[in-house]
Design a protein around this motif. Structure first.
Motif, PDB file in Angstrom:
ATOM      1  N   ARG A 110       7.088 -10.121  15.526  1.00 41.90           N
ATOM      2  CA  ARG A 110       7.435  -8.934  14.740  1.00 41.90           C
ATOM      3  C   ARG A 110       8.883  -8.481  14.981  1.00 41.90           C
ATOM      4  O   ARG A 110       9.447  -8.668  16.056  1.00 41.90           O
ATOM      5  CB  ARG A 110       6.522  -7.730  15.012  1.00 41.90           C
ATOM      6  CG  ARG A 110       5.072  -7.969  14.678  1.00 41.90           C
ATOM      7  CD  ARG A 110       4.317  -6.637  14.730  1.00 41.90           C
ATOM      8  NE  ARG A 110       2.911  -6.806  14.457  1.00 41.90           N
ATOM      9  CZ  ARG A 110       2.364  -6.911  13.249  1.00 41.90           C
ATOM     10  NH1 ARG A 110       3.147  -6.874  12.199  1.00 41.90           N
ATOM     11  NH2 ARG A 110       1.072  -7.058  13.094  1.00 41.90           N
ATOM     12  N   PHE A 111       9.426  -7.821  13.934  1.00 44.27           N
ATOM     13  CA  PHE A 111      10.776  -7.244  13.999  1.00 44.27           C
ATOM     14  C   PHE A 111      10.842  -6.172  12.910  1.00 44.27           C
ATOM     15  O   PHE A 111       9.821  -5.570  12.567  1.00 44.27           O
ATOM     16  CB  PHE A 111      11.813  -8.367  13.821  1.00 44.27           C
ATOM     17  CG  PHE A 111      13.199  -8.028  14.305  1.00 44.27           C
ATOM     18  CD1 PHE A 111      13.425  -7.583  15.600  1.00 44.27           C
ATOM     19  CD2 PHE A 111      14.290  -8.166  13.459  1.00 44.27           C
ATOM     20  CE1 PHE A 111      14.708  -7.280  16.045  1.00 44.27           C
ATOM     21  CE2 PHE A 111      15.579  -7.876  13.888  1.00 44.27           C
ATOM     22  CZ  PHE A 111      15.779  -7.436  15.178  1.00 44.27           C
ATOM     23  N   VAL A 112      12.015  -5.965  12.352  1.00 44.29           N
ATOM     24  CA  VAL A 112      12.215  -4.801  11.473  1.00 44.29           C
ATOM     25  C   VAL A 112      11.336  -4.816  10.215  1.00 44.29           C
ATOM     26  O   VAL A 112      10.959  -3.749   9.694  1.00 44.29           O
ATOM     27  CB  VAL A 112      13.714  -4.662  11.102  1.00 44.29           C
ATOM     28  CG1 VAL A 112      14.184  -5.840  10.253  1.00 44.29           C
ATOM     29  CG2 VAL A 112      13.992  -3.337  10.411  1.00 44.29           C
ATOM     30  N   ASP A 113      10.961  -5.991   9.711  1.00 47.11           N
ATOM     31  CA  ASP A 113      10.123  -6.015   8.512  1.00 47.11           C
ATOM     32  C   ASP A 113       8.774  -5.341   8.764  1.00 47.11           C
ATOM     33  O   ASP A 113       8.154  -4.828   7.824  1.00 47.11           O
ATOM     34  CB  ASP A 113       9.895  -7.458   8.038  1.00 47.11           C
ATOM     35  CG  ASP A 113      11.140  -8.050   7.379  1.00 47.11           C
ATOM     36  OD1 ASP A 113      12.202  -7.407   7.432  1.00 47.11           O
ATOM     37  OD2 ASP A 113      11.051  -9.161   6.828  1.00 47.11           O
ATOM     38  N   SER A 114       8.328  -5.340  10.018  1.00 48.53           N
ATOM     39  CA  SER A 114       7.070  -4.647  10.319  1.00 48.53           C
ATOM     40  C   SER A 114       7.225  -3.147  10.080  1.00 48.53           C
ATOM     41  O   SER A 114       6.293  -2.492   9.595  1.00 48.53           O
ATOM     42  CB  SER A 114       6.631  -4.909  11.766  1.00 48.53           C
ATOM     43  OG  SER A 114       6.042  -6.184  11.860  1.00 48.53           O
ATOM     44  N   SER A 115       8.394  -2.603  10.420  1.00 46.65           N
ATOM     45  CA  SER A 115       8.611  -1.171  10.141  1.00 46.65           C
ATOM     46  C   SER A 115       8.638  -0.912   8.639  1.00 46.65           C
ATOM     47  O   SER A 115       8.062   0.064   8.147  1.00 46.65           O
ATOM     48  CB  SER A 115       9.926  -0.695  10.766  1.00 46.65           C
ATOM     49  OG  SER A 115       9.777  -0.480  12.144  1.00 46.65           O
ATOM     50  N   ALA A 116       9.330  -1.813   7.911  1.00 47.27           N
ATOM     51  CA  ALA A 116       9.403  -1.644   6.452  1.00 47.27           C
ATOM     52  C   ALA A 116       7.996  -1.682   5.858  1.00 47.27           C
ATOM     53  O   ALA A 116       7.659  -0.894   4.961  1.00 47.27           O
ATOM     54  CB  ALA A 116      10.269  -2.749   5.853  1.00 47.27           C
ATOM     55  N   ALA A 117       7.149  -2.595   6.371  1.00 45.72           N
ATOM     56  CA  ALA A 117       5.811  -2.763   5.795  1.00 45.72           C
ATOM     57  C   ALA A 117       4.857  -1.646   6.232  1.00 45.72           C
ATOM     58  O   ALA A 117       4.193  -1.027   5.400  1.00 45.72           O
ATOM     59  CB  ALA A 117       5.263  -4.131   6.186  1.00 45.72           C
ATOM     60  N   TYR A 118       4.788  -1.394   7.539  1.00 45.96           N
ATOM     61  CA  TYR A 118       3.785  -0.433   8.041  1.00 45.96           C
ATOM     62  C   TYR A 118       4.217   1.016   7.815  1.00 45.96           C
ATOM     63  O   TYR A 118       3.417   1.838   7.379  1.00 45.96           O
ATOM     64  CB  TYR A 118       3.519  -0.669   9.533  1.00 45.96           C
ATOM     65  CG  TYR A 118       2.674  -1.884   9.824  1.00 45.96           C
ATOM     66  CD1 TYR A 118       1.309  -1.775  10.068  1.00 45.96           C
ATOM     67  CD2 TYR A 118       3.225  -3.157   9.861  1.00 45.96           C
ATOM     68  CE1 TYR A 118       0.521  -2.886  10.346  1.00 45.96           C
ATOM     69  CE2 TYR A 118       2.454  -4.281  10.139  1.00 45.96           C
ATOM     70  CZ  TYR A 118       1.112  -4.135  10.377  1.00 45.96           C
ATOM     71  OH  TYR A 118       0.333  -5.242  10.639  1.00 45.96           O
ATOM     72  N   GLN A 119       5.490   1.317   8.158  1.00 52.20           N
ATOM     73  CA  GLN A 119       5.906   2.716   7.985  1.00 52.20           C
ATOM     74  C   GLN A 119       6.398   2.955   6.548  1.00 52.20           C
ATOM     75  O   GLN A 119       6.131   4.001   5.959  1.00 52.20           O
ATOM     76  CB  GLN A 119       6.998   3.087   9.003  1.00 52.20           C
ATOM     77  CG  GLN A 119       6.462   3.339  10.408  1.00 52.20           C
ATOM     78  CD  GLN A 119       5.871   2.110  11.084  1.00 52.20           C
ATOM     79  OE1 GLN A 119       6.561   1.095  11.210  1.00 52.20           O
ATOM     80  NE2 GLN A 119       4.619   2.181  11.515  1.00 52.20           N
ATOM     81  N   GLY A 120       7.146   1.956   6.006  1.00 52.96           N
ATOM     82  CA  GLY A 120       7.693   2.118   4.659  1.00 52.96           C
ATOM     83  C   GLY A 120       6.596   2.180   3.607  1.00 52.96           C
ATOM     84  O   GLY A 120       6.514   3.138   2.827  1.00 52.96           O
ATOM     85  N   THR A 121       5.735   1.149   3.603  1.00 51.26           N
ATOM     86  CA  THR A 121       4.664   1.106   2.603  1.00 51.26           C
ATOM     87  C   THR A 121       3.395   1.771   3.119  1.00 51.26           C
ATOM     88  O   THR A 121       2.850   2.678   2.479  1.00 51.26           O
ATOM     89  CB  THR A 121       4.369  -0.356   2.208  1.00 51.26           C
ATOM     90  OG1 THR A 121       5.555  -0.939   1.672  1.00 51.26           O
ATOM     91  CG2 THR A 121       3.259  -0.431   1.172  1.00 51.26           C
ATOM     92  N   GLY A 122       2.915   1.317   4.279  1.00 52.56           N
ATOM     93  CA  GLY A 122       1.633   1.819   4.792  1.00 52.56           C
ATOM     94  C   GLY A 122       1.612   3.333   4.931  1.00 52.56           C
ATOM     95  O   GLY A 122       0.670   3.995   4.511  1.00 52.56           O
ATOM     96  N   ARG A 123       2.684   3.880   5.505  1.00 49.26           N
ATOM     97  CA  ARG A 123       2.741   5.345   5.711  1.00 49.26           C
ATOM     98  C   ARG A 123       3.421   6.076   4.571  1.00 49.26           C
ATOM     99  O   ARG A 123       3.587   7.300   4.616  1.00 49.26           O
ATOM    100  CB  ARG A 123       3.481   5.678   7.014  1.00 49.26           C
ATOM    101  CG  ARG A 123       2.865   5.099   8.274  1.00 49.26           C
ATOM    102  CD  ARG A 123       1.489   5.675   8.542  1.00 49.26           C
ATOM    103  NE  ARG A 123       1.025   5.312   9.878  1.00 49.26           N
ATOM    104  CZ  ARG A 123      -0.234   5.053  10.166  1.00 49.26           C
ATOM    105  NH1 ARG A 123      -1.160   5.095   9.229  1.00 49.26           N
ATOM    106  NH2 ARG A 123      -0.585   4.740  11.405  1.00 49.26           N
ATOM    107  N   GLY A 124       3.960   5.305   3.612  1.00 53.67           N
ATOM    108  CA  GLY A 124       4.510   5.931   2.407  1.00 53.67           C
ATOM    109  C   GLY A 124       5.925   6.474   2.560  1.00 53.67           C
ATOM    110  O   GLY A 124       6.363   7.283   1.729  1.00 53.67           O
TER     111      GLY A 124
END
Ligand SMILES: Nc1ncnc2c1ncn2[C@@H]1O[C@H](COP(=O)(O)OP(=O)(O)OP(=O)(O)O)[C@@H](O)[C@H]1O
Ligand SMILES: Cc1cn([C@H]2C[C@H](O)[C@@H](COP(=O)(O)O)O2)c(=O)[nH]c1=O
Length: 259
Positions: A110-124
């Motif tokens: 994992r790296f920055v794309d996880s933040s984009a996916a989980y916080q960016g999309t998952g958390r809106g």
């Protein structure tokens, strides 16, 4: 040693640093592949540092324990994004950049794309807002290769169940959350296909390892032995390394000088 010193007569071998990242949903098989790739690269003579996010340094591991602990529920989306980004800043500064400067191959779970996916999309919070937040943590560092293990929800859930570990704060989110997260990994890959490899996580583990290792070995191939200033001092010409920090190319070879 600076790249310029590669012009010294007797340079036998050069190694190139590279950052290779595995991304994908929980249970996709990332940790399995990080270890398998490291074995393949080491067998081929590369020096490899394996790491993970959140984590990789004592401070970032402490943040990991905090941010994944189910007892901290609810956590605001902003707080969560900042915690992951702060762990990443320490990881990049204290572990990843120094290893790249030593010419090592860094393989991160994992790296920055996880933040984009989980916080960016998952958390809106929005993918681009979260990427912008992380620019400060990354200071220009971009992975040379990101491998997305594209996993369907049923496979991910049955693998997680088989593993039998208690679920952390993110893993316990609903199926729709995880499906949206997975879709974002694929979207990020589609934005920059030249530095991504998207693989079906349902493939046999050995087949995934072979495909990734082939690409990683090409990416980290030692520079040709030479005392010619042109070939010894132009690592930036190699595809993949142009994604390194603009102010600090981690592609600079580290030389093993024959004495
Ligand atoms: N290609 C594969 N085929 C079948 N099983 C696999 C494969 N890859 C991994 N597994 C198994 O699936 C489980 C999850 O794998 P792993 O821990 O590597 O996933 P992960 O993506 O790192 O998970 P997490 O994000 O939750 O930490 C493990 O039991 C592992 O042995
Ligand atoms: C880096 C990062 C991670 N997460 C989430 C994704 C996972 O659910 C956990 C990490 O657990 P793993 O077993 O190591 O996969 O944290 C996140 O939400 N944002 C991030 O930036």
């Amino acid at each position: 040693m600076s790249a310029g010193l590669a012009t010294v007569v007797g340079v036998k071998q050069t190694t190139r640093g590279a950052l290779i990242v595995f991304e994908g949903g929980d249970g996709a098989g990332k940790s399995t592949q990080v270890q398998a790739l490291a074995r393949a690269l080491r067998a081929a003579g590369r020096t490899v540092t394996c790491t993970r996010e959140p984590g990789g340094t004592p401070l970032a591991e402490a943040v990991r324990a905090l941010v994944l602990d189910p007892c901290h529920t609810p956590v605001s989306a902003q707080t969560e994004a900042l915690l992951f980004a702060s762990a990443r800043a320490d990881h990049v500064t204290r572990l990843i950049r120094p290893a790249l400067q030593r010419g090592e191959v860094v393989v991160s779970d994992r790296f920055v794309d996880s933040s984009a996916a989980y916080q960016g999309t998952g958390r809106g919070l929005g993918v681009d807002s979260v990427l912008a937040l992380n620019e400060w943590a990354l200071q220009g560092l971009v992975p040379d290769l990101t491998v997305v293990l594209d996993v369907d929800q049923d496979t991910a859930e049955s693998r997680r169940a088989r593993r039998g570990l208690p679920e952390d704060r993110m893993e316990s989110e609903a199926g729709a959350f995880h499906r949206a997260v997975n879709a974002t990994f694929r979207e990020l890959a589609a934005r920059s296909p030249e530095r991504y490899l998207v693989l079906d996580a349902a493939l046999p583990a050995e087949q995934i390892t072979r495909t990734v290792a082939e690409r990683a070995l090409a990416l980290t191939a030692p520079a040709a032995s030479s005392s010619s200033p042109a070939s010894a001092s132009s690592p930036g010409a190699r595809p993949g390394l142009s994604h390194a920090a603009p102010s600090e190319s981690h592609g600079a070879p580290s030389e093993d000088v024959t004495r």
